[in-house]
Write an enzyme that holds these catalytic residues in place. Structure first.
Site, PDB file in Angstrom:
ATOM      1  CE  LYS A 167      -3.009   2.964   2.561  1.00 43.01           C
ATOM      2  NZ  LYS A 167      -3.403   3.425   3.905  1.00 43.01           N
ATOM      3  N   GLY A 255     -10.832   8.110   6.961  1.00 44.62           N
ATOM      4  CA  GLY A 255     -11.942   9.004   7.265  1.00 44.62           C
ATOM      5  C   GLY A 255     -13.204   8.339   7.759  1.00 44.62           C
TER       6      GLY A 255
END
Length: 325
Positions: A167, A255
């Protein structure tokens, strides 16, 4: 020619029909629904509708509880669409319990000296989340330059014995933790050339997301809101545009605050959601991990089911014929 089938690229001969794909999947005669390039394809057209290069097929059937529904990253299939991180838990045992409860199959780890545990008396993170059980996803959290991100990925690959899935995140500053898109482009290009399968964190800009796909990233991961903010999806229409334009998996990253945020992401059509703080910072992380698993499953099923159209005015759910008036 290449056809995208349920998010996975497949090679088919010229003049193949939709029915050929259905037969290859072992679904002939089964109760299924087919969408071709985001338009419903009626059953009576399956045999006559020919496919063209880069056509997108979605073939769905009724499922229960998220079973037998998978997505693919770097040619590996996953049934859990919830990806989780390993930071911010109070101890290794809580980390282990939360990850198990989440049902995640992909788990991210930051490549840092203190993250894995270098003292003999400290527990080793990879003993808690064994690579034999999970796909370990090294990430470049805390990197602010292309050079640092690339070096970190190379170290991660060495640590995990040649593991190419990583990632990538290259941050712009410590206050917002927004991605530095220019540096991200450069790092992605280097890593793809170096043989890495790159899942990349970016902002919710459809143009940037498409560019990262074109560079060769195997998944694009737009933020829902700033990292660790728990604000939920601030711009669902940008996320939706990214999904509509994509030929690789799209996963919301950063988020999410609670299970309803995860469900909304899945209802938009995301292939998955990656989260850490939303679980680890909850009052009961293990229980929140369970809630997130269910939120992901509910959102995915709602997306497959197709929500009713929004209407401005009321519409009676019971017929009015035969009322005693």
């Amino acid at each position: 020619m290449k056809i995208l089938i349920n998010g996975e690229s497949k090679e088919y001969r010229e003049n193949s029909a939709v029915a050929d794909v259905i037969a290859d999947m072992g679904l002939s005669g089964k109760r299924i629904a087919v969408e071709l390039n985001k338009e419903i394809l009626p059953f009576n057209q399956h045999a006559t509708q020919q496919l063209e290069e880069n056509d997108r097929l979605e073939i769905v059937q009724a499922i229960g509880g998220g079973q037998d529904d998978f997505f693919a990253i770097a040619d590996k299939q996953y049934t859990s669409r919830l990806l989780v991180g390993t930071g911010k838990y109070k101890d290794m045992e809580e980390t282990r319990m939360a990850i198990e409860k989440s049902g995640a199959e992909i788990v991210t780890v930051a490549i840092r000296r203190t993250n894995i545990g270098q003292n003999a008396d400290e527990p080793n993170l990879l003993d808690v989340i064994s690579p034999d059980k999970y796909t370990i996803l090294p990430n470049t959290a805390g990197c602010y330059t292309t050079e640092d991100a690339v070096r970190t990925c190379r170290l991660g690959r060495e640590l995990l014995g040649g593991h190419n899935l990583v990632k990538l995140e290259v941050l712009a500053d410590q206050k917002t933790l927004f991605p530095n898109v220019a540096e991200t482009f450069g790092a992605a290009e280097q890593l793809v050339k170096d043989g890495f399968d790159v899942m990349v964190y970016t902002n919710d800009d459809p143009i940037a997301a498409k560019r990262l796909e074109e560079i060769g990233c195997v998944a694009v991961m737009p933020l829902a809101a700033p990292i660790g903010s728990g604000l939920g999806i601030r711009n669902p229409y940008n996320i939706l545009t990214i999904i509509e334009n994509a030929n690789v998996p799209i996963l919301v990253d950063a988020g999410v605050g609670t299970a309803s945020d995860a469900a909304i992401a899945m209802e938009l059509g995301c292939d998955g959601v990656l989260m850490n703080t939303a679980i680890a910072a909850a009052n009961d992380p293990v229980l929140m991990a369970s809630a997130m698993k269910k939120g992901i499953q509910a959102g995915r099923e709602a997306f497959l089911a197709g929500r009713m159209p929004r209407k401005r005015f009321a519409s009676a759910s019971s017929p009015i014929d035969g009322l005693f008036l």
